[in-house]
Design a protein around this motif. Structure first.
Motif, PDB file in Angstrom:
ATOM      1  N   ASP A 154     -23.948  12.249  -3.977  1.00  0.00           N
ATOM      2  CA  ASP A 154     -23.245  11.412  -3.303  1.00  0.00           C
ATOM      3  C   ASP A 154     -21.809  13.427  -2.197  1.00  0.00           C
ATOM      4  O   ASP A 154     -21.835  12.701  -1.737  1.00  0.00           O
ATOM      5  CB  ASP A 154     -21.832  10.841  -4.141  1.00  0.00           C
ATOM      6  CG  ASP A 154     -22.361   9.689  -4.834  1.00  0.00           C
ATOM      7  OD1 ASP A 154     -23.322   9.438  -4.072  1.00  0.00           O
ATOM      8  OD2 ASP A 154     -21.619   9.302  -6.001  1.00  0.00           O
ATOM      9  N   GLU A 192     -27.869  11.761 -15.638  1.00  0.00           N
ATOM     10  CA  GLU A 192     -28.621  11.336 -14.711  1.00  0.00           C
ATOM     11  C   GLU A 192     -26.608  11.100 -13.793  1.00  0.00           C
ATOM     12  O   GLU A 192     -26.600  10.995 -12.372  1.00  0.00           O
ATOM     13  CB  GLU A 192     -28.336   9.973 -14.882  1.00  0.00           C
ATOM     14  CG  GLU A 192     -28.250   8.455 -14.126  1.00  0.00           C
ATOM     15  CD  GLU A 192     -29.576   8.702 -12.376  1.00  0.00           C
ATOM     16  OE1 GLU A 192     -29.136   8.121 -11.687  1.00  0.00           O
ATOM     17  OE2 GLU A 192     -30.609   9.298 -13.188  1.00  0.00           O
ATOM     18  N   ARG A 193     -25.196  11.101 -13.993  1.00  0.00           N
ATOM     19  CA  ARG A 193     -24.192  11.176 -13.750  1.00  0.00           C
ATOM     20  C   ARG A 193     -23.992  12.535 -12.956  1.00  0.00           C
ATOM     21  O   ARG A 193     -23.530  12.013 -11.879  1.00  0.00           O
ATOM     22  CB  ARG A 193     -23.187  10.815 -14.834  1.00  0.00           C
ATOM     23  CG  ARG A 193     -22.735   9.623 -15.145  1.00  0.00           C
ATOM     24  CD  ARG A 193     -21.661   8.930 -15.013  1.00  0.00           C
ATOM     25  NE  ARG A 193     -21.382   7.941 -15.960  1.00  0.00           N
ATOM     26  CZ  ARG A 193     -20.326   7.680 -17.159  1.00  0.00           C
ATOM     27  NH1 ARG A 193     -19.592   8.368 -16.876  1.00  0.00           N
ATOM     28  NH2 ARG A 193     -20.385   6.852 -17.232  1.00  0.00           N
ATOM     29  N   THR A 224     -26.422  12.176 -10.131  1.00  0.00           N
ATOM     30  CA  THR A 224     -25.627  11.513  -8.561  1.00  0.00           C
ATOM     31  C   THR A 224     -24.227  11.540  -8.488  1.00  0.00           C
ATOM     32  O   THR A 224     -24.007  11.616  -6.688  1.00  0.00           O
ATOM     33  CB  THR A 224     -24.832   9.861  -9.928  1.00  0.00           C
ATOM     34  OG1 THR A 224     -25.928   9.218 -10.298  1.00  0.00           O
ATOM     35  CG2 THR A 224     -24.681   8.644  -8.781  1.00  0.00           C
TER      36      THR A 224
END
Length: 114
Positions: free
Chosen positions: A52, A44-45, A48
């Motif tokens: 970004d 998930e990180r 993300t």
């Protein structure tokens, strides 16, 4: 005695920090849990961060595109365009606008020895 008082003050500060940390349940101010990440959290990180980065790249590209359009409309050329457009000038020579600025700042290039 001052050193001892400072040591006591630092210990009290450290205890206060530890107590505040304990109240958060082991999470920092952003809400992330410290320590090892599970595979799902790591994925998930990563997703993300990649999204970004994509947003950042898109914004950067649009800024560059806008800047190039403004330069073209204003008749300005980048240093790369100036160097490509002036094959008779050596790359170590200053661009014309830099030469003009140096002449105005340093008085026409006189060395002062004559």
């Amino acid at each position: 005695s001052t050193r001892d008082e400072r040591g006591v003050g630092e210990e009290e500060e450290q205890k206060a920090k530890e107590a505040a940390w304990a109240k958060t349940g082991g999470k920092n101010s952003v809400g992330h849990r410290t320590g090892k990440l599970t595979a799902e959290e790591k994925a998930e990180r990563l997703r993300t961060m990649m999204s970004d980065a994509e947003v950042h790249d898109d914004a950067r590209y649009s800024r560059l595109k806008t800047s190039a359009a403004e330069e073209a409309a204003g008749g300005e050329k980048s240093l790369v365009e100036l160097s490509v457009g002036a094959p008779g000038r050596h790359h170590s020579d200053a661009a014309p606008f830099l030469e003009a600025a140096q002449r105005s700042a340093f008085g026409g290039g006189d060395t002062g020895s004559g």
